[in-house]
Write an enzyme that holds these catalytic residues in place. Structure first.
Site, PDB file in Angstrom:
ATOM      1  N   HIS A  55       0.831  -1.219   0.000  1.00 39.69           N
ATOM      2  CA  HIS A  55       0.000   0.000   0.000  1.00 39.69           C
ATOM      3  C   HIS A  55       0.857   1.259   0.000  1.00 39.69           C
ATOM      4  O   HIS A  55       0.427   2.308   0.498  1.00 39.69           O
ATOM      5  CB  HIS A  55      -0.965   0.050   1.189  1.00 39.69           C
ATOM      6  N   ASN A  88      15.439  15.387 -14.171  1.00 40.23           N
ATOM      7  CA  ASN A  88      14.208  14.595 -14.306  1.00 40.23           C
ATOM      8  C   ASN A  88      14.462  13.172 -14.811  1.00 40.23           C
ATOM      9  O   ASN A  88      15.294  12.976 -15.692  1.00 40.23           O
ATOM     10  CB  ASN A  88      13.244  15.302 -15.262  1.00 40.23           C
ATOM     11  N   SER A 143      15.204  20.944 -16.793  1.00 45.16           N
ATOM     12  CA  SER A 143      14.002  21.730 -17.070  1.00 45.16           C
ATOM     13  C   SER A 143      14.388  23.001 -17.802  1.00 45.16           C
ATOM     14  O   SER A 143      15.467  23.553 -17.588  1.00 45.16           O
ATOM     15  CB  SER A 143      13.321  22.072 -15.741  1.00 45.16           C
ATOM     16  N   LYS A 190      16.384  21.256 -11.655  1.00 44.13           N
ATOM     17  CA  LYS A 190      15.740  19.974 -11.961  1.00 44.13           C
ATOM     18  C   LYS A 190      16.654  18.952 -12.638  1.00 44.13           C
ATOM     19  O   LYS A 190      17.478  19.291 -13.465  1.00 44.13           O
ATOM     20  CB  LYS A 190      14.506  20.202 -12.859  1.00 44.13           C
ATOM     21  N   GLU A 219      10.098   7.640 -16.976  1.00 44.09           N
ATOM     22  CA  GLU A 219       8.736   8.124 -17.230  1.00 44.09           C
ATOM     23  C   GLU A 219       8.262   7.692 -18.609  1.00 44.09           C
ATOM     24  O   GLU A 219       7.095   7.330 -18.798  1.00 44.09           O
ATOM     25  CB  GLU A 219       8.690   9.649 -17.119  1.00 44.09           C
TER      26      GLU A 219
END
Ligand code: ARG
Length: 456
Positions: A156, A285, A277, A283, A290
């Site tokens: 969970h 990333n 970014s 940033k 992704e």
């Protein structure tokens, strides 16, 4: 004559119809497989004396030349090339004249496309199998390097119990092994020769399909001509096993994305696998991960599209099936590229073992305390209640398990004695998980050794 089928038509062919029905932009990917199929087909026609040896030789030479043109990027498509089959046949007749017009004897584009697809998918699945093994080896190497790292396991997305990072990595090796098993199974059903069934009913010409299967390296020959041109389950199944694999890659990606956040901070991603970014200078990333997550989502859409194409088609061949290729190609190509890049990335992830153990809550030992009481003769339900009360007490008083004195412990159960100390250790917690499949270092070590033997 511009179109191989125009003999039957009185009226001029409409350009918009040609544009709409053309599949060359998509199926040109199959060019080399189409050549391989045609080479095998020519040899079979010669073997069965359907065409002369001399003509066969000319055709084979022509096909070899076209193959070279394709490989060197010199093969020029024409506006009138409806699909890759007609493009290659058109070029063959340019090169060999009337001799080349014999190539399409005893075959149809209906069986030709299935042959091209099967040849292509056999290569894709074999490449996938190889790449999955590489990823497994990379995971195994990381599991070995980080053998003693303890981290929280999650259910969970809440901390559940201490676990070895190696055990986590081995869990993906298991999943990937099942992906490989599924691919091997699918491969068996792809490895069946479709060629020679022609349009849908076979041919009156004396062909030898078994000879063709041997020439083209197929293990089996399809048994029913209608089924052969009508079915795409071999393609759907192959695409589906890739989609399942992508789901596994996506879940691993998601974990690593989470772990790379400042909130978790369990891993440092290699800089050269990240992007920045355009506005926020700080940033870094995790775009690769992704995108794997994103591609796995689109692959679900594509497999759904593929299944929808087949549902409700009357037997046997229907042009709807032409739409299978762009969907399948995207699934296969995304699978291969995702496997490749994830394998490279996985080798360079830095696991921050100090932070992993620092972030472990002592409450992840609650189950161990409950099992400690069971070993002292307390029924599990009761020990669960007792531990629940201890956790509640700690939370209310802002205490950890290690802040409790022996007297505190005893107020919850007289069965607790000073050996409770041994339970309050993450190392001992993982050490204790000796049940088959558990995370004890002893078992994990055995698993690492087992996988080393398998993946060698
Ligand atoms: N482009 C077609 C496909 O992908 C090949 C078979 C075409 N057959 C035909 N009779 N038009 O399915």
């Amino acid at each position: 004559m511009k179109y191989m089928w125009e003999g039957r038509f009185k009226e001029k062919i409409r350009q918009d119809v040609i544009d709409f029905t053309s599949s060359i932009d998509v199926d040109k990917k199959l060019a080399l497989y189409d050549i391989v199929g045609s080479i095998g087909h020519t040899k079979m026609l010669v073997q069965c004396k359907i065409i002369s040896r001399k003509d066969g030789q000319k055709i084979l030479k022509g096909l070899e030349n076209i193959k070279t043109e394709i490989e060197k990027g010199r093969f020029k498509l024409k506006a009138s090339d409806e699909d890759i089959h007609t493009a290659i046949e058109r070029r063959l007749t340019e090169l060999t004249g009337r001799v080349g017009e014999q190539l399409h004897t005893a075959r149809s584009r209906n069986d030709q496309i299935v042959l091209d697809e099967r040849l292509y998918i056999k290569d894709v699945l074999k490449e996938c199998l190889y790449l999955i093994s590489n990823l497994q080896k990379k995971m195994l190497k990381r599991a070995e390097e980080n053998f003693n790292v303890i981290m929280p396991a999650y259910t969970h997305l809440q901390q559940s119990q201490p676990v070895l990072l190696s055990h986590y990595l081995l869990s993906y090796i298991e999943m990937l092994e099942r992906d490989k098993n599924r691919m091997e199974e699918a491969l068996k059903r792809v490895d069946v020769l479709p060629a020679g069934v022609c349009a849908c009913c076979g041919t009156s010409l004396p062909i030898d399909r078994k000879y063709l299967a041997k020439t083209l390296g197929f293990s089996d020959v399809s048994k029913n001509s209608l089924d052969t041109v009508a079915s795409r389950d071999f393609l759907l199944e192959s695409a589906f096993v890739c989609v399942l694999l992508m789901l596994n890659l996506s879940r691993f990606s998601e974990d690593i994305i989470l772990w790379s956040t400042s909130e978790f901070n369990f891993v440092e991603l290699p800089e050269n696998f990240c992007t920045g970014s355009s506005i926020m200078p700080q940033k870094k990333n995790p775009d690769i991960l992704e995108l794997i997550r994103g591609k796995s989502a689109s692959s679900i859409g594509m497999i759904t599209g593929l299944m929808s194409i087949m549902k409700g088609l009357p037997l046997s061949y229907n042009r709807d099936m032409q739409e299978d290729k762009h969907l399948a190609f995207v699934i296969f190509e995304d699978t291969l590229s995702s496997l490749n890049i994830l394998t490279n990335l996985a080798g360079d992830i830095v696991f921050k073992k100090d932070i992993m153990i620092q972030k472990l809550s002592q409450f992840t030992l609650a189950t161990d305390i409950a099992e400690y009481l069971v070993k002292k003769g307390v029924p599990f339900r009761e020990s669960h209640r007792i531990c629940g009360a201890i956790v509640q007490y700690c939370l209310r008083n802002n205490k950890n398990f290690t802040d409790l004195s022996l007297n505190d412990w005893k107020t919850f159960s007289p069965k607790i004695s000073k050996d409770i100390k041994n339970i309050l250790s993450f190392e001992n917690s993982v050490k204790g998980k000796k049940s088959y499949g558990g995370t004890s270092p002893e078992l994990v070590k055995q698993e690492i050794d087992r996988w080393k033997r398998i993946l060698r």
